[in-house]
Design an enzyme around this catalytic site. Structure first.
Site, short mmCIF file in Angstrom:
data_model
loop_
_atom_site.label_atom_id
_atom_site.label_comp_id
_atom_site.label_asym_id
_atom_site.label_seq_id
_atom_site.Cartn_x
_atom_site.Cartn_y
_atom_site.Cartn_z
N ASP A 1 1.14 -4.12 10.49
CA ASP A 1 0.95 -3.05 9.51
C ASP A 1 -0.54 -2.71 9.47
O ASP A 1 -1.39 -3.58 9.69
CB ASP A 1 1.41 -3.49 8.12
CG ASP A 1 2.92 -3.60 8.02
OD1 ASP A 1 3.63 -2.85 8.70
OD2 ASP A 1 3.39 -4.45 7.23
N ASP B 1 7.50 2.34 9.75
CA ASP B 1 7.91 2.41 8.35
C ASP B 1 7.95 3.86 7.88
O ASP B 1 8.90 4.27 7.19
CB ASP B 1 6.94 1.63 7.46
CG ASP B 1 6.89 0.14 7.80
OD1 ASP B 1 7.89 -0.40 8.31
OD2 ASP B 1 5.84 -0.47 7.55
#
Length: 157
Positions: free
Chosen positions: A111, A129
């Site tokens: 991330d 995402d």
């Protein structure tokens, strides 16, 4: 089919950005993109959104495989005839596969998109995402529009 091209583009961009972050940044390192709003922050996530079910990799492997097969089935049976649904499913498939690849080859999801809204720090996320969220929103829009269409057809009969 165009929907698989969309999936491959999402998957390629997702994996490229994650590779760049993993190769050039230390975990925890943060670079400002737009000061006080957007940063690239190298992070790893062994769970789902907001580290839910952290460390439950086998669960994610099984769920991801099931979701991928279901999405592919719906692309072929329904999505190919409804462009909005097809795009929504392609985005969901691209995001699902992007994070799946990370779990298999990196042991965690990379991330890096770190957003601040005033004093609130939104949980760090990635392109996969984002693709999943946009795909889910488009799926809701398609479902709403389809229900309205069905209702109009039912009322006219």
């Amino acid at each position: 089919m165009i929907y698989y091209l969309i999936t491959l583009i999402i998957l390629g961009l997702d994996q490229l950005t994650k590779y760049i972050v993993a190769a050039t940044m230390d975990i925890g390192q943060s670079l400002p993109v737009i000061r006080d709003f957007l940063y690239w922050t190298s992070s790893r996530n062994t769970g789902a959104a907001w580290n839910i079910l952290e460390g439950q990799m086998w669960f994610f492997y099984i769920i991801t495989i099931i979701v991928a097969f279901v999405v592919i089935y719906y692309i072929h049976t329904v999505g190919r005839y409804h462009p909005l649904l097809g795009v929504a499913l392609a985005l969901i498939l691209g995001g699902t596969l992007g994070n799946f690849i990370d779990r298999i080859f990196r042991g965690a999801v990379v991330d890096f998109i770190d957003v601040y809204l005033g004093s609130y720090s939104y949980p760090i996320f990635n392109l996969a995402d984002s693709s999943l969220v946009v795909g889910a929103i488009l799926l809701l829009v398609y479902t709403y529009l389809d229900a309205k269409k069905e209702k109009r057809q039912h009322e006219s009969n």
